[in-house]
Write a protein that holds these residues in place. Structure first.
Motif, PDB file in Angstrom:
ATOM      1  N   ARG A  90       5.366  -0.799  -8.063  1.00  0.00           N
ATOM      2  CA  ARG A  90       6.484  -0.320  -7.769  1.00  0.00           C
ATOM      3  C   ARG A  90       7.500  -0.470  -9.110  1.00  0.00           C
ATOM      4  O   ARG A  90       8.266   0.474  -9.021  1.00  0.00           O
ATOM      5  CB  ARG A  90       7.339  -0.874  -6.501  1.00  0.00           C
ATOM      6  N   TRP A  91       7.522  -1.446  -9.575  1.00  0.00           N
ATOM      7  CA  TRP A  91       8.274  -1.585 -10.802  1.00  0.00           C
ATOM      8  C   TRP A  91       7.954  -0.511 -11.986  1.00  0.00           C
ATOM      9  O   TRP A  91       8.656   0.134 -12.701  1.00  0.00           O
ATOM     10  CB  TRP A  91       7.960  -2.937 -11.519  1.00  0.00           C
ATOM     11  N   ARG A  99       9.584   2.828 -10.828  1.00  0.00           N
ATOM     12  CA  ARG A  99      10.752   2.918 -10.949  1.00  0.00           C
ATOM     13  C   ARG A  99      11.366   3.052 -12.220  1.00  0.00           C
ATOM     14  O   ARG A  99      12.457   3.523 -12.809  1.00  0.00           O
ATOM     15  CB  ARG A  99      11.297   1.694 -10.316  1.00  0.00           C
TER      16      ARG A  99
END
Lengths: 284, 152
Positions: free
Chosen positions: A137-138, A141
């Motif tokens: 997810r990091w 993003r």
């Protein structure tokens, strides 16, 4: 301290630094591992001067090689800058802890950790590029995934980035170690990106190269003010390492990731042994 | 952001071009993120090369000046050299070789710091606010450690 300066001595130091710089540029470490023993054992330089000089070598390796790597899009600047937050905070906290802890046992601990970290690398010896890596997810993003032109494979290689939080923690530890023990953290940076975040090895070493200069710059100012950077030694070192980094960075583009791993592994093992030895009181 | 995501996935299909050719002939189809990424890399690459070349030339100049100093190489002590900014400045006015070398080394030390500052600027041009913040944070930590080092 009367050391006799001659053109020969300066040339010897230059040649040793040339070697240290080219290897450092390949594997993403500062030249400290090779340079400190060279300066102390061969040239008889006091250890505090050798460490101050090796900080200069780290910055020269970093800037000299990153100049080529960044231009040729080998370095992942976003990953490097993002992880540098953790490393620099780690370096500052490590410098604080240095006053509280006895570092000799820590040399042994981190040396053993480094030695254990060679095991997963042994299993990856034949791997050219990491497969089945999915952005976490990091990475999504922050747009951490990217691509680089691989001259050995003759194509643009795109890659994804995983386990970013774990990588961030490892980078913090890398920073603490460099702040605490005054050694380069390049090897731990490469492990964080290669083993944990699963970036291609070339991207890991070149991004580490970009980062180690920033980390070292933080402490270089302190070493300068302490008078630990002797110009007559540091000058041939800086020039030699810069020339070596130039050579190393051109070599890396043509190497396979597999060959690079074969260079990285013995150097990492050597560094681990050196750390354990330093912990038991033998400085080489 | 959505657009950037899309353009990034396009990269996977792009073919390899040698770096030298890549610079002379930009890709025909504009790809927003990859292009701005290239511009950032180009900017930072220039800063790194500039810093390295300028500091190397000055350091070399200092070495070349050594034999011309009174006394030559033989009686040079290892322990006598300027290590405050003021002392380097005074030495530079007298064109003292060790001061010239220290200036070169100081510029080398400054190069990574300037690189981080430049990347903050580059990300600002890209309007990537998150990374402007990240670069500025790194810069702030660097400056903090400089100050801590001075006091400690």
């Amino acid at each position: 301290m009367a050391m006799h300066f001659s053109v020969e001595l300066l040339l010897f130091i230059f040649a040793g630094s040339l070697l240290a710089g080219s290897i450092g540029a390949l594997v993403g470490l500062g030249g400290g591992i090779l340079l400190v023993p060279l300066l102390t054992l061969v040239f008889g330089l006091p250890i505090h001067y050798a460490i101050g000089t090796s900080i200069i070598a780290v910055i020269a390796t970093s800037s000299g090689s990153a100049a080529a790597y960044v231009r040729d899009r080998m370095t992942n600047l976003r990953v490097g800058l993002f992880l540098e937050v953790a490393t620099t905070i780690g370096a500052v906290s490590g410098a604080f802890l240095a006053g509280l802890l006895v570092p000799t046992s820590l040399f042994v601990i981190f040396g053993v950790i480094l030695l254990i970290s060679t095991v997963p690398l042994l299993f990856k010896l034949g791997e050219e590029l990491p497969a089945h890596v999915q952005n976490d997810r990091w990475a999504d993003r922050l747009h951490l995934s990217g691509s680089y032109p691989d001259r050995y494979l003759g194509k643009e290689v795109s890659y994804q980035v995983t386990r970013t939080p774990q990588g961030l923690i490892m980078m913090y530890v890398a920073g603490v170690i460099s702040g605490l023990l005054g050694i380069g953290s390049g090897v731990f940076k490469v492990i964080a990106m290669d083993t944990i975040m699963r970036l291609p090895l070339k991207v890991s070493t070149t991004t580490s190269n970009f980062m180690i200069g920033v980390t070292a710059a933080a402490s270089a100012g302190i070493y300068f003010a302490r008078g630990a950077i002797p110009p007559l030694i540091a000058a041939p070192v800086a020039l030699g390492v810069l020339a070596g980094a130039f050579i190393g960075s051109h070599l890396l583009m043509r190497l396979s990731n597999r060959a690079l791993r074969l260079i990285f592994l013995p150097i990492m093992t050597l560094l681990a042994i050196q750390m354990v030895l330093r912990g038991v009181g033998i400085t080489i | 952001m959505m657009e950037q995501h899309h353009s990034q996935s396009l990269l996977k299909t792009s073919t390899f071009q040698p770096a030298s050719r890549y610079r002379k002939t930009p890709p025909e189809k504009p790809r927003k993120l990859s292009q701005s990424k290239d511009r950032t890399a180009l900017m930072i690459g220039w800063i790194l090369r500039g810093g390295v070349i300028v500091s190397a030339v000055i350091t070399l100049l200092g070495l070349v000046l050594l034999p011309f100093r009174s006394g030559g190489l033989a009686d040079l002590g290892l322990d006598t050299f300027p290590h405050t900014l003021g002392a380097v400045w005074v030495g530079l006015l007298g064109l003292h070789p060790t001061a010239v070398i220290e200036l070169g080394l100081l510029l080398l030390i400054a190069t990574p710091v300037v690189t981080v500052a430049t990347s903050a600027l580059a990300f600002a041009i890209e309007r990537d606010r998150r990374f402007v913040a990240i670069a500025l944070l790194v810069l702030a930590i660097l400056l903090t450690s400089f100050l801590l080092g001075k006091n400690g």
